[in-house]
Design an enzyme around this catalytic site. Structure first.
Site, short mmCIF file in Angstrom:
data_model
loop_
_atom_site.label_atom_id
_atom_site.label_comp_id
_atom_site.label_asym_id
_atom_site.label_seq_id
_atom_site.Cartn_x
_atom_site.Cartn_y
_atom_site.Cartn_z
N HIS A 295 0.78 -1.28 0.00
CA HIS A 295 0.04 0.09 -0.07
C HIS A 295 0.79 1.43 0.05
CE1 HIS A 295 1.24 -0.58 4.10
NE2 HIS A 295 0.64 0.54 4.19
N CYS A 296 2.28 1.18 -0.01
CA CYS A 296 3.19 2.24 0.23
C CYS A 296 3.78 2.69 -0.83
CB CYS A 296 3.87 2.07 1.42
SG CYS A 296 2.91 2.36 3.11
N ILE A 297 4.96 1.84 -1.20
CA ILE A 297 5.85 2.26 -2.24
C ILE A 297 5.46 2.31 -3.64
CG2 ILE A 297 8.17 1.41 -3.16
CD1 ILE A 297 8.52 -0.19 -0.71
N ILE A 299 2.81 3.38 -4.42
CA ILE A 299 1.85 4.90 -4.67
C ILE A 299 2.44 6.05 -3.89
CG2 ILE A 299 -0.59 5.47 -3.57
CD1 ILE A 299 -1.44 2.72 -3.33
N ASP A 300 2.89 5.80 -2.83
CA ASP A 300 3.42 7.18 -2.24
C ASP A 300 4.07 8.07 -2.80
OD1 ASP A 300 1.88 6.06 -0.26
OD2 ASP A 300 3.46 5.63 1.10
#
Length: 465
Positions: A295-297, A299-300
């Site tokens: 959910h992080c790398i 997208i962020d």
């Protein structure tokens, strides 16, 4: 576990007209220290549920809010719905008179602290999709009481707290942030399935709108985590989270690019990285793979890319890293075609088994998993695609991959596995018997170096991609 109706009905007990803001702050901090502050957590997923558990373990009365009644029912009954957060934890929460779960958001008015742990995905144009944050903020605004502290934990672009959340809350209530209510930002740092770090053991960065809000938020997190790191404002805290994941994205892109280059030179990138990692300074090991997941790398970094355009700044490193990482599933398919050609097999019409649907080893988290992209690409070549994942027996409905909903993991036995023309290892779960895999199938495309200690039957059996 209490129902929401069992909570105190006297709101939060604060009256700004009788107390100055500094008195309100001191009162709030006192309630936190005495574990009397009631904590509401909106979103009971991979971030919200561990956070709820951590507050509960430190003696705070906690309530979980979610639009998904399945989650609240599971929490109330003690039924695990996230694999690495098991029966013992869920059983304790279900049996506690200090924990409740509900889909009734009117209970937000009873909370002292409200933490938002909701999704912040990208839309089809790789721009921030803030609908969940905005909707949740508007819901909070309908029930906001004087003296409450609102904290966003979801990853977002610098300025989200100041430019989106505070204006919505002020418009909804007629109150002013820092006087009638308090707002802070503290990015989640969860690493699902990592046994070395839980929520309580990870330092918490905190930024806020004003010094009173920062004091209260810092005291709150000091109560549950090993260390709190206050920063000057919410924008800085928002930038910290993005920087952490951009760092990882860029370095993963680097080793992914090295993998492609070294492959052409007949050099094993994993051997190179293992040897380089013996240097005790100046090197940090990252490992290549079939693409980015979680959910992080994936997208962020694009949150900062999007926000930077407002200031006429170009994020070339970030965008290049994104291009490399998003190209990796295509590279894996190219290598799969080459491997199958070496066995005189066409990809069109062949049966392909992908091992690992989760985005990382030993979890049941399939958010942004590159395996979905591999499955899509293989289908475009009209291959017959199946998967095996001991953590995900069936693909539940997702926002982005509805076409795969309902597909079930195949059985792990010789007859089943040997029946596939090729196997692609996308996720290297530690409890898979890779020796058996080598015995049962004659063509294995390994994107994770999972077969490094397995002697192949012949030089064509294991193909590193």
């Amino acid at each position: 576990m209490k129902t929401i109706q069992g909570l105190r009905s006297s709101k939060n007990g604060y009256n700004v007209t009788e107390e100055g803001v500094s008195d309100l702050r001191d009162n709030f901090i006192s309630r936190i220290r005495r574990r009397k502050a009631r904590v509401g957590i909106v979103g009971l997923g991979y971030v919200g549920l561990p956070l709820l558990w951590t507050f509960h373990e430190e003696g705070f009365p906690v309530t979980g809010f979610d639009v998904d009644q399945t989650k609240t029912d599971n929490l109330a009954s003690g039924t695990p719905y996230i694999k690495h957060l098991g029966k013992e934890m869920m059983g304790k929460l279900a049996g506690s008179d200090k924990c409740s779960a509900t889909v009734d958001f009117t209970g937000l008015a009873e909370m002292d602290v409200i933490l938002m742990c909701v999704p912040t995905p990208l839309n089809a144009y790789r721009e921030p999709d803030m609908q969940y944050v905005e909707q949740t903020t508007r819901t909070i605004g309908k029930h906001l009481q004087k003296g409450q502290l609102i904290i966003l934990e979801s990853t977002s672009y610098p300025g989200t707290t100041d430019e989106l959340i505070i204006p919505i809350l002020e418009e909804a209530t007629g109150m002013t942030s820092g006087e009638g209510f308090f707002v802070a930002y503290s990015p989640e740092r969860e690493d699902p399935g990592n046994p070395q770090f839980n929520t309580a053991g990870i330092p918490k960065v905190v930024g806020a709108h004003g010094s009173d809000a920062l004091d209260i938020a810092t005291e709150l997190y000091d109560s549950i985590v090993v260390e709190t790191v206050p920063v000057s404002n919410s924008r800085t805290a928002e930038a910290v989270k993005l920087t952490e994941n951009i760092f990882r994205s860029v370095n993963i892109a680097l080793v992914n690019e090295l993998k492609v280059v070294f492959k052409e030179m007949d050099i094993d990138v994993h051997e190179v990285l293992d040897a380089a990692a013996t240097k005790p300074f100046g090197f940090m090991k990252f490992t290549p793979g079939p693409g980015l997941g979680g959910h992080c790398i994936p997208i962020d970094p694009f949150y900062l890319t999007w926000k930077a355009r407002e200031f006429e700044q170009h994020t070339r490193f970030i965008e290049l890293a994104g291009e490399i990482n998003t190209s990796m599933p295509g590279y894996v398919i190219e290598q799969t075609i080459k491997a199958m050609n070496a066995h005189q097999l066409p990809l069109n019409g062949s049966s392909i088994l992908i091992i690992g649907l989760a985005y990382k080893p030993d979890v049941d988290d399939l958010r942004e998993s590159p395996t979905f992209r591999l499955m899509d690409l293989l289908s475009e070549y009209e291959a017959k695609v199946s998967y095996y994942d001991p953590y995900i027996p069936r693909i539940h409905e997702t926002r982005e991959h509805a076409e795969w909903t309902g597909l079930e993991s195949v059985a792990w036995d010789k007859e089943t596995i040997s029946g596939f023309d090729a196997v692609v290892i996308s996720t290297n779960h530690s409890d898979i018997d890779y020796r058996q895999l080598a015995d049962w199938n004659d063509l294995i495309i390994d994107t994770r170096n999972a077969m490094k200690n397995i002697e192949p039957k012949n030089e064509k059996q294991i193909w590193k991609a």
